[in-house]
Design a protein around this motif. Structure first.
Motif, short mmCIF file in Angstrom:
data_model
loop_
_atom_site.label_atom_id
_atom_site.label_comp_id
_atom_site.label_asym_id
_atom_site.label_seq_id
_atom_site.Cartn_x
_atom_site.Cartn_y
_atom_site.Cartn_z
N ASP A 145 1.04 -1.38 0.06
CA ASP A 145 -0.21 0.06 -0.03
C ASP A 145 0.83 1.30 -0.02
N GLN A 148 1.77 1.64 -3.53
CA GLN A 148 0.81 2.31 -4.38
C GLN A 148 0.39 3.67 -4.14
N ASP A 169 -4.30 -7.38 -12.44
CA ASP A 169 -3.83 -7.02 -11.46
C ASP A 169 -4.63 -6.07 -10.25
N PRO A 170 -5.08 -6.71 -9.40
CA PRO A 170 -6.15 -5.95 -8.56
C PRO A 170 -5.42 -4.89 -7.83
N LEU A 171 -3.77 -5.00 -7.64
CA LEU A 171 -2.94 -3.85 -6.83
C LEU A 171 -2.85 -2.94 -7.98
N GLY A 174 -5.78 -0.89 -7.88
CA GLY A 174 -5.82 -0.02 -6.70
C GLY A 174 -5.03 1.24 -6.98
N GLU A 204 -0.94 -13.09 -3.59
CA GLU A 204 -0.90 -11.79 -3.10
C GLU A 204 -2.30 -11.22 -3.55
N ALA A 205 -2.84 -9.99 -2.89
CA ALA A 205 -3.73 -9.29 -3.21
C ALA A 205 -5.15 -9.92 -2.93
N ARG A 206 -5.50 -10.53 -1.67
CA ARG A 206 -6.85 -11.31 -1.53
C ARG A 206 -8.12 -10.35 -1.45
N CYS A 208 -10.30 -6.72 -1.62
CA CYS A 208 -10.80 -5.67 -2.61
C CYS A 208 -10.12 -4.40 -2.10
N GLN A 209 -9.63 -3.81 -3.07
CA GLN A 209 -8.97 -2.38 -3.02
C GLN A 209 -9.88 -1.21 -2.55
N GLN A 224 -1.88 -13.19 -8.30
CA GLN A 224 -2.98 -12.40 -8.30
C GLN A 224 -3.75 -11.97 -9.65
#
Length: 448
Positions: A145, A148, A169-171, A174, A204-206, A208-209, A224
């Motif tokens: 984070d 990010q 990639d959800p990250l 994000g 990784e990244a389980r 929700c952002q 992820q």
């Protein structure tokens, strides 16, 4: 050009000449460090000589390959490109890359994630490609984070930059979520189909952002990456602007189609794995935005010869040796997938250092799926680097007996007793890569 900028540029170029021309040493950082000491706004001052602008490539894994393929693709269209090809991706390395010449069409710049806040405000790139985000160098970078937030702040400082992000990639999404709030335009790329691949043991990244609920996946490509959605809010994998379909990944390479604006383009390469599909897809997206046609892009891939230790092939005393970088759990796991795709009996050499640029904390090796190698027929495993003992213990817990050879010379000596048709895979982290590459170039022949 102001007097202070002229003095800084002259000092930087003189430093480059002394290092590269006289001492025959790498000059990817020190010239920029000298010039920035004389003009702290040097990157902004030099950005004015770019006729069409800059493209920045950022992310945890794959920056150097993606950046260099992109630069080669733009150059294939007879445009002059300034590029930090050696991977010097902090402010000094960027300044060094911008020093040559009085003008250029593009700068294609690899940027360290945490250095984006020092690079983007001055460079003001037209596009920033965000490949992926994984835990890496935790003692330096902290948790994701923080990374990010840093990238989002860098984008806010360059309001006209378009973010080209990995939509799988959800990250990365994000970061896009944060960046859109400051007005950043976002385009996305990703794989549009299920590749039927096994999920990594430690994803990784389980969550929700946007709301923190646990994400659901229709399918994953690796780590992820995949088609994700949140069951509690509208955070999900977006409609992809550059979508890969018909993906084929083999030991010989990758191929896929890219669908963009209703057009379909075919891409193939004789190297890589699933992660390389993402790298080449990202490079294609950025090249397309820079005006490079699909034919020119494919031609650049066909001619691409990295010679930078990334999937570089050698022949040493008649044995195939494959060298690659692996510096975090996701990178290692993707390398293991490449190893498993090679059904031949093989030797493996894992070299892990804990120098400053590697990160002192190597606890991440326990998140690598070494267990996938257990039971491989006629497998020879060797551990090296300053933390060879730690890697040997990790391998023991994975059910793999491994010997220790601190340097790659020792691994080559141990492999010499094996049949010549067994390849040796050499996987190293940052500071172990260049010594291994230098040794293999000295005792073998590059087969690329």
């Amino acid at each position: 050009m102001s007097l202070s900028t002229a003095i800084a540029v002259g000092a930087g170029r003189l430093t480059h000449w002394g290092l590269h021309g006289v001492l025959r040493r790498n000059a990817s950082q020190l010239p920029g460090r000298v010039a920035l000491a004389l003009d702290r706004n040097l990157i902004a001052d030099l950005s004015h000589k770019l006729g069409r602008g800059a493209i920045v490539v950022c992310g945890t894994n794959g920056k150097t390959t993606t950046n260099n393929v992109l630069a080669a693709a733009i150059e294939s269209c007879h445009q002059r490109v300034l590029c930090n090809r050696a991977g010097a991706n902090m402010a000094a390395g960027v300044a060094s890359a911008l020093l040559p010449g009085s003008s250029a069409d593009w700068a294609v710049i690899e940027a360290d994630e945490l250095s984006t806040v020092h690079i983007l405000p001055g460079l003001r790139p037209r596009y920033m490609v965000l490949l992926n985000l994984f835990r890496d160098q935790l003692d330096r970078a902290g948790e994701i984070d923080h990374v990010q937030d840093t990238i989002a702040a860098a984008l806010a400082s360059s309001p006209n930059t378009v973010l080209v992000a990995n939509g799988d990639d959800p990250l990365c999404m994000g970061v896009a979520l944060r960046a859109r709030k400051s007005g950043t335009r976002v385009l996305t790329f990703g794989i549009g189909e299920d590749l039927d691949l096994p999920a990594d043991r430690v994803p990784e990244a389980r969550f929700c952002q946007a709301c923190g609920a646990e994400l659901e996946y229709e399918y994953r490509a690796y780590a992820q990456m995949g088609k994700f959605s949140c069951p509690k809010c509208d955070f999900c994998r977006p409609q992809l602007d550059f979508c890969a379909t018909g993906v084929r990944v083999t030991r010989e390479g990758v191929e896929f189609d890219v669908v963009h604006d209703g057009k379909r383009s075919h891409i193939s390469a004789g190297f890589g794995g699933v992660y390389m599909v993402y790298n080449l897809l990202a490079a294609f997206a950025a090249a397309s935005l820079a005006g490079v046609g699909a034919g020119s892009f494919q031609g650049a891939i066909d001619d691409y010869n990295p010679r930078n230790g990334r999937l570089q092939h050698f022949v040493v005393d008649g044995r195939e040796v494959i060298l690659n970088l692996a510096k975090n759990p996701t990178g290692f796991n993707q390398n293991l997938s490449l190893l498993l795709a090679d059904e031949r009996p093989k030797a493996l050499y894992f070299a892990i250092n804990d120098n400053f640029n590697d990160g002192k904390d190597i606890s991440w090796i326990w998140d690598v799926d070494f267990e996938r190698l257990a039971g491989q027929a006629e497998l020879t495993a060797i551990c090296g680097g300053t933390r060879a003992g730690d890697v040997q213990v990790r391998m023991k817990y994975a059910g793999i007996e491994a010997d220790v050879a601190p340097l790659v010379e020792g691994a080559l000596a141990q492999a010499a007793s094996l049949p010549k048709d067994r390849p040796l895979y050499v996987l190293t982290n940052y500071s172990a890569l260049w010594p291994a590459k230098a040794t293999l170039e000295r005792v073998g022949v590059s087969n690329d």
